[in-house]
Design a protein around this motif. Structure first.
Motif, short mmCIF file in Angstrom:
data_model
loop_
_atom_site.label_atom_id
_atom_site.label_comp_id
_atom_site.label_asym_id
_atom_site.label_seq_id
_atom_site.Cartn_x
_atom_site.Cartn_y
_atom_site.Cartn_z
N PRO A 76 -3.31 -1.90 36.04
CA PRO A 76 -3.11 -0.84 35.17
C PRO A 76 -1.99 0.12 35.66
O PRO A 76 -1.63 0.27 36.95
CB PRO A 76 -4.44 0.06 35.47
N VAL A 77 -1.36 0.93 34.99
CA VAL A 77 -0.49 2.03 34.96
C VAL A 77 -0.88 3.31 34.02
O VAL A 77 -0.40 3.38 33.14
CB VAL A 77 0.99 1.60 34.64
N THR A 78 -1.80 4.00 34.68
CA THR A 78 -2.37 5.17 34.05
C THR A 78 -1.77 6.15 34.76
O THR A 78 -1.28 6.09 35.87
CB THR A 78 -3.80 4.97 33.98
N VAL A 79 -2.51 7.44 34.51
CA VAL A 79 -2.02 8.56 35.14
C VAL A 79 -2.49 8.62 36.60
O VAL A 79 -1.92 9.16 37.42
CB VAL A 79 -2.69 9.97 34.52
N ALA A 80 -3.45 7.75 37.23
CA ALA A 80 -3.72 7.41 38.36
C ALA A 80 -2.83 6.72 39.20
O ALA A 80 -2.70 7.04 40.56
CB ALA A 80 -5.32 6.53 38.40
N GLN A 81 -2.08 5.95 38.44
CA GLN A 81 -0.84 5.23 39.45
C GLN A 81 0.58 6.00 39.03
O GLN A 81 1.30 5.79 39.85
CB GLN A 81 -0.87 3.65 38.71
N LEU A 82 0.61 6.70 37.97
CA LEU A 82 1.82 7.23 37.64
C LEU A 82 1.74 8.62 37.22
O LEU A 82 1.44 8.81 35.91
CB LEU A 82 2.68 6.45 36.48
N PRO A 83 1.78 9.67 38.09
CA PRO A 83 1.37 11.15 37.74
C PRO A 83 1.94 11.79 36.57
O PRO A 83 1.62 12.37 35.94
CB PRO A 83 1.62 11.85 39.07
N GLY A 84 3.37 11.26 36.30
CA GLY A 84 4.06 11.78 35.20
C GLY A 84 3.54 11.61 34.08
O GLY A 84 4.02 12.16 33.05
N LEU A 85 2.71 10.50 33.92
CA LEU A 85 1.98 10.36 32.45
C LEU A 85 1.26 11.58 31.86
O LEU A 85 0.61 11.39 30.80
CB LEU A 85 0.96 9.07 32.78
N ASN A 86 0.70 12.19 32.96
CA ASN A 86 -0.29 13.31 32.51
C ASN A 86 0.19 14.06 31.39
O ASN A 86 1.41 14.60 31.32
CB ASN A 86 -0.38 14.51 33.76
N THR A 87 -0.61 14.21 30.17
CA THR A 87 -0.52 15.06 29.20
C THR A 87 0.30 14.13 28.13
O THR A 87 0.51 14.64 27.12
CB THR A 87 0.07 16.31 29.14
N GLY A 89 -0.16 11.04 26.92
CA GLY A 89 -0.79 10.14 25.84
C GLY A 89 -0.43 8.73 25.81
O GLY A 89 -0.87 8.20 24.93
N ILE A 90 -0.09 8.06 26.94
CA ILE A 90 0.39 6.57 26.98
C ILE A 90 0.18 5.90 28.40
O ILE A 90 0.08 6.76 29.45
CB ILE A 90 1.90 6.36 26.60
N SER A 91 0.14 4.90 28.35
CA SER A 91 -0.27 4.19 29.56
C SER A 91 0.10 2.57 29.16
O SER A 91 0.20 2.23 28.16
CB SER A 91 -1.38 4.27 30.34
N LEU A 92 -0.13 1.77 30.33
CA LEU A 92 0.22 0.30 30.49
C LEU A 92 -0.47 -0.34 31.37
O LEU A 92 -1.21 0.25 32.29
CB LEU A 92 1.72 0.06 30.71
N ALA A 93 -0.58 -1.85 31.32
CA ALA A 93 -1.17 -2.57 32.04
C ALA A 93 -0.77 -4.00 31.76
O ALA A 93 -0.17 -4.32 30.89
CB ALA A 93 -2.67 -2.64 31.68
N ARG A 94 -0.59 -4.63 33.12
CA ARG A 94 -0.16 -5.91 32.96
C ARG A 94 -1.58 -6.81 33.38
O ARG A 94 -2.46 -6.17 34.04
CB ARG A 94 0.70 -6.37 34.21
N VAL A 95 -1.67 -7.94 32.48
CA VAL A 95 -2.86 -8.75 32.50
C VAL A 95 -2.59 -10.30 32.76
O VAL A 95 -1.60 -10.88 32.11
CB VAL A 95 -3.84 -8.54 31.30
N ASP A 96 -2.89 -10.72 34.04
CA ASP A 96 -2.81 -12.03 34.43
C ASP A 96 -4.04 -13.25 34.10
O ASP A 96 -4.99 -12.57 34.44
CB ASP A 96 -2.44 -12.24 35.77
N TYR A 97 -3.73 -14.27 33.73
CA TYR A 97 -4.85 -15.24 33.46
C TYR A 97 -4.48 -16.59 33.89
O TYR A 97 -3.23 -17.08 33.62
CB TYR A 97 -5.01 -15.24 31.89
N VAL A 98 -5.56 -17.29 34.41
CA VAL A 98 -5.29 -18.67 34.86
C VAL A 98 -5.76 -19.22 33.48
O VAL A 98 -6.13 -18.77 32.56
CB VAL A 98 -6.41 -19.01 35.95
N ALA A 168 0.05 -4.69 27.92
CA ALA A 168 -0.79 -3.96 27.20
C ALA A 168 -0.40 -2.54 27.20
O ALA A 168 -0.04 -1.89 28.13
CB ALA A 168 -2.36 -3.93 27.44
N ALA A 169 -0.08 -2.01 25.97
CA ALA A 169 0.38 -0.47 25.86
C ALA A 169 -0.86 0.32 25.33
O ALA A 169 -1.55 -0.26 24.22
CB ALA A 169 1.70 -0.17 25.18
N LEU A 170 -1.32 1.62 25.82
CA LEU A 170 -2.39 2.10 25.28
C LEU A 170 -2.03 3.85 25.03
O LEU A 170 -1.35 4.06 25.78
CB LEU A 170 -3.57 2.23 26.43
N SER A 171 -2.81 3.94 24.09
CA SER A 171 -2.37 5.55 23.43
C SER A 171 -3.19 6.54 24.29
O SER A 171 -3.61 7.44 23.69
CB SER A 171 -2.90 5.64 21.90
#
Length: 214
Positions: A76-87, A89-98, A168-171
């Protein structure tokens, strides 16, 4: 009639403004995890102390560790990993699958998700709300995009012969994740077995066996 139409239009406008996210009141509000003030989100750093690193994250180029029972890993890349996202309203995530790995059925209570396949082939789907509970599903290839509406249960599965990767991009800066199996069978303390047995219409012994895996 014209007056009525104008009044209805104004009412719709007021309703739209009321339910929309509020606009930021300043250029940014970099999260300050050390601040003990409890707010609906994160308290802000002093803007004078903000650095470029507060708006930066490195790591989405690295494959996630998929050696787990479901065969997938979310980075994940939410506010917990990227403090500048605070307020913002967006975030990202990479998902890997076997191959045949899944991102198990889950929901994001605070975000719509838009998923882009970077490598591989994914079967994706979501389930509509009661009473229909309709499954809407599609197979995606590299470059394909799919949307999961906010709050609905959804999943992905790698149906190809090679590893797959999606972005994944999230609102929401903090979309939240409720993995259905973990939440239902792995709650702390456990949900009473007789409740789950009746809900899933199975023997209580089966529920106990499933709960032991979580």
């Amino acid at each position: 009639m014209a007056t009525l139409v104008i009044l209805l239009g104004l009412a719709a406008l007021v309703f739209t403004i009321t339910v929309a996210d509020h606009s930021p009141l300043q250029d940014f509000c970099v999260a300050d995890p050390s601040n003990k003030v409890i707010v609906n989100g994160q308290a802000c750093k002093d803007p004078k102390t903000v650095q470029a690193s507060d708006f930066f994250f490195s790591g989405l180029h690295l494959p996630g560790n998929t050696s787990n029972p479901v065969g997938s890993k979310v980075t994940p890349v939410t506010v917990a990993q990227l403090p500048g996202l605070n307020t913002l309203g967006i975030s990202l995530a990479r998902v890997d699958y076997v191959p045949w790995g899944i991102n198990p059925p889950h929901t994001h209570p605070r975000a719509t998700e838009i998923l882009t396949v970077v490598e591989g082939t994914l079967e994706v789907g979501f389930i509509t709300s009661n009473p229909d509970n309709r499954l809407i599903t599609k197979v995606l290839n590299k470059g394909d995009v799919f949307v999961f509406p906010v709050g609905l249960i959804h999943f992905q599965r790698n149906v190809g012969k090679m590893n797959a990767v999606a972005i994944a991009a999230l609102s929401s800066q903090n979309p939240g994740v409720i993995t259905i199996a973990n939440a239902v069978f792995g709650s702390k303390p456990d949900v009473a077995g007789d409740i789950l047995a009746k809900a899933f219409q199975v023997d209580a012994g089966i529920i106990k066996q499933i709960q032991s895996k979580f």
